[in-house]
Motif scaffolding. Structure first.
Motif, PDB file in Angstrom:
ATOM      1  N   ARG A 277       0.822  -1.215   0.000  1.00  0.00           N
ATOM      2  CA  ARG A 277       0.000   0.000   0.000  1.00  0.00           C
ATOM      3  C   ARG A 277       0.856   1.264   0.000  1.00  0.00           C
ATOM      4  NH1 ARG A 277      -4.054  -2.675  -1.615  1.00  0.00           N
ATOM      5  NH2 ARG A 277      -5.044  -4.055  -0.123  1.00  0.00           N
ATOM      6  N   PHE A 278       2.133   1.108   0.282  1.00  0.00           N
ATOM      7  CA  PHE A 278       2.994   2.284   0.404  1.00  0.00           C
ATOM      8  C   PHE A 278       3.925   2.446  -0.773  1.00  0.00           C
ATOM      9  CE2 PHE A 278       1.513   1.565   4.592  1.00  0.00           C
ATOM     10  CZ  PHE A 278       1.416   2.818   5.144  1.00  0.00           C
ATOM     11  N   PRO A 279       3.882   3.616  -1.399  1.00  0.00           N
ATOM     12  CA  PRO A 279       4.806   3.868  -2.496  1.00  0.00           C
ATOM     13  C   PRO A 279       6.256   3.894  -1.996  1.00  0.00           C
ATOM     14  CG  PRO A 279       3.293   5.747  -2.183  1.00  0.00           C
ATOM     15  CD  PRO A 279       2.957   4.732  -1.147  1.00  0.00           C
ATOM     16  N   ASP A 280       6.425   4.291  -0.732  1.00  0.00           N
ATOM     17  CA  ASP A 280       7.769   4.453  -0.197  1.00  0.00           C
ATOM     18  C   ASP A 280       8.029   3.422   0.913  1.00  0.00           C
ATOM     19  OD1 ASP A 280      10.064   5.245   1.031  1.00  0.00           O
ATOM     20  OD2 ASP A 280       9.377   7.276   1.524  1.00  0.00           O
ATOM     21  N   PRO A 281       8.980   2.492   0.696  1.00  0.00           N
ATOM     22  CA  PRO A 281       9.225   1.438   1.678  1.00  0.00           C
ATOM     23  C   PRO A 281       9.645   1.975   3.053  1.00  0.00           C
ATOM     24  CG  PRO A 281      10.764   1.248  -0.185  1.00  0.00           C
ATOM     25  CD  PRO A 281       9.828   2.359  -0.499  1.00  0.00           C
ATOM     26  N   GLN A 282      10.335   3.109   3.052  1.00  0.00           N
ATOM     27  CA  GLN A 282      10.763   3.693   4.334  1.00  0.00           C
ATOM     28  C   GLN A 282       9.560   4.127   5.155  1.00  0.00           C
ATOM     29  OE1 GLN A 282      13.600   6.731   3.336  1.00  0.00           O
ATOM     30  NE2 GLN A 282      15.128   5.756   4.644  1.00  0.00           N
TER      31      GLN A 282
ATOM     32  N   GLY B 219       6.218   0.174  12.525  1.00  0.00           N
ATOM     33  CA  GLY B 219       6.757   0.251  13.882  1.00  0.00           C
ATOM     34  C   GLY B 219       5.806   0.950  14.837  1.00  0.00           C
ATOM     35  N   SER B 220       5.193   2.046  14.374  1.00  0.00           N
ATOM     36  CA  SER B 220       4.385   2.839  15.302  1.00  0.00           C
ATOM     37  C   SER B 220       3.023   2.208  15.572  1.00  0.00           C
ATOM     38  CB  SER B 220       4.229   4.268  14.775  1.00  0.00           C
ATOM     39  OG  SER B 220       3.437   4.265  13.622  1.00  0.00           O
TER      40      SER B 220
END
Lengths: 160, 312
Positions: free
Chosen positions: B236-241, B248-249
């Protein structure tokens, strides 16, 4: 249109679509598939004064009547429009356009994983009216909501 | 109240609170009969088709167990098999075939609206076991049943629904189901990208349920009675970071719960989980997700019996 009148000839038989929101006359023509090459006599009046709307557009088309499906499509982009049917230079019928509660086979769902977008399934896209102004419709199948921008995009590009 | 017999089950919103209470009363009896090892053979001679166009373990097996406990039989397919079965056949034809073989169809499909479409084609009743990201009504039924069992009520509690609220059908259906009740407050906890879809928000707004969208679990955790956790998928996230940060959160750990949660908080999860709930939570007083999974069987026994008109 009193006072500074813009002169357009009356039509003998056909349809006058009045009270189109200013600037949308060409979209209405696109929806009706009128390009000018059909040879129909068409008058387009744009951005003229209107007591009701401030400014409005008008489209007059000779020898052309609208199907209920076309009226629904016009209601989507021009909810204020009135449709006058003219016979022998007289307005014989005057109707307001009204969006029906459900709209079948007029628009395509914008969700690419909606069942109505699956190839080779005999399913007609159906929408439920959520709001008239601004226009918001909900796909009966996938629940997605489409707004006026989606509607305009589809109807103008002719993919609806 | 509409009769249950012959009804399609497409969305949790197809049902009223009273109708759900009827279902839960039946589920309680099923649970009791199961615990005595004597489930009634209400489905003898009946065939239920399990049409899982998308792979499923829990939902499919719990339907299968429910039908078999009641003496019925199942036919069907799952995931990969479905692809080869279809061989270019459209959904409409597959449904017509199943409709002629079985008394009830339970279906999962990756397209939103597939269940409603199939129900329009089938003459027998059809139960939606998940249509794309949209609905998963039987999950919502067992979620409500679990809450009701744990707290004696669904009303008056503070809920937190955590994770992918945009694409997760279990989360969406649970949120929708709460609008049939009177929760004290519902916190929708997710990254901005994964907030509830406009049509779900519309139902929430119309229902008058108090809801708050937030990105922070820690901030609202102390208020919650029920924390409903769902998985956030990497794709779902374009950015893996960004994904790593979010993951984590939103991780529910025993330490976090002991530090911030009410002692009576219950954690629910539609399962399967990956690592959004730490394994150390499993044995704690907070964990209710295994109970929730177990209750899937009696709730589905009740549902199938009501829809097929063999109960009460």
């Amino acid at each position: 249109m009193s006072g500074r009148q813009l002169l357009v000839e009356r039509i003998r038989d056909g349809t006058v679509i009045d009270h189109i929101p200013a600037g949308r006359a060409l979209i209405v023509l696109r929806i009706l598939g009128i390009t000018g090459r059909e040879g129909l006599r068409v008058a387009v009046v744009m951005n003229v004064e209107s007591r009701k709307l401030g400014r409005k557009d008008i489209v007059k088309i000779e020898n052309r009547h609208l199907s209920p499906e076309e009226v629904n499509k016009i209601a989507l982009v021009a909810p204020t429009a009135t449709i006058n049917i003219v016979r022998g230079y007289e307005v014989v019928e005057k109707r307001k356009v009204e969006l029906p509660e459900t709209l079948e086979n007029v628009l395509r769902c914008t969700n690419p994983t909606c069942i109505t977008r699956k190839p080779r399934e005999p399913v007609k896209p159906r929408f439920r009216l959520v709001s008239r102004r601004p226009v918001r419709l909900q796909c009966i199948y996938c629940g997605s909501i489409i707004d006026e921008r989606d509607v305009l995009e589809q109807l103008v590009s002719g993919s609806g | 109240m509409r009769a249950w017999q012959g009804r399609d089950v497409i969305s949790i919103l197809d049902f009223t609170r009273d109708e759900l209470e009827q279902l839960f009363a039946a589920a309680e009896e099923m649970e009791e009969k199961l615990s005595r090892g004597k489930p009634p053979r209400l489905l003898e001679g009946r065939i239920v088709a399990l049409a899982f166009f998308e792979p499923s373990t829990r939902t499919r097996l719990s339907f299968e167990a429910a039908v078999k406990r009641l003496g019925g039989e199942t036919i069907g397919f799952s995931g990969e098999e479905a692809t080869s079965l279809a061989k270019g056949e459209n959904l409409a034809d597959t449904i017509r075939m199943l409709d002629s073989y079985a008394d009830l169809i339970v279906m999962r499909h990756r397209y939103e609206g597939a269940a409603l479409y199939a129900a329009e084609i089938a003459e027998h009743p059809l139960i939606n076991a998940g249509d794309g990201r949209q609905h998963h009504p039987t999950q919502a039924m067992l979620d409500l049943y679990t809450v009701r069992k744990l707290f004696g009520t669904v009303d008056g509690l503070v809920y937190g629904v955590l994770g992918d609220l945009r694409y997760g059908r279990a989360a969406s259906s649970f949120i929708l189901s709460l609008t049939l009740y009177r929760p004290s407050k519902v916190y929708l906890i997710s990254p901005r990208l994964l907030r509830v879809r406009p049509e779900v928000r519309m139902v929430l707004e119309e229902s008058g349920v108090r809801f708050v969208e937030t990105e922070s679990l820690e901030e609202v955790l102390p208020e919650l009675d029920v924390l409903y956790v769902t998985r956030i998928q990497r794709e779902r996230f374009p950015d893996p970071q960004e994904y790593e940060k979010v993951r984590g959160s939103y991780r529910v750990t025993l330490d976090l719960l002991e530090r911030l949660a009410k002692p009576d908080l219950k954690v629910l999860h539609p399962l399967p989980r990956v690592d959004e709930i730490d394994y150390r939570v499993d044995g704690s007083r907070y964990a209710a997700y295994f109970l929730q999974a177990r209750l899937g069987v009696p709730v589905r026994m009740a549902l199938v019996s009501l829809v097929l008109g063999v109960w009460p």
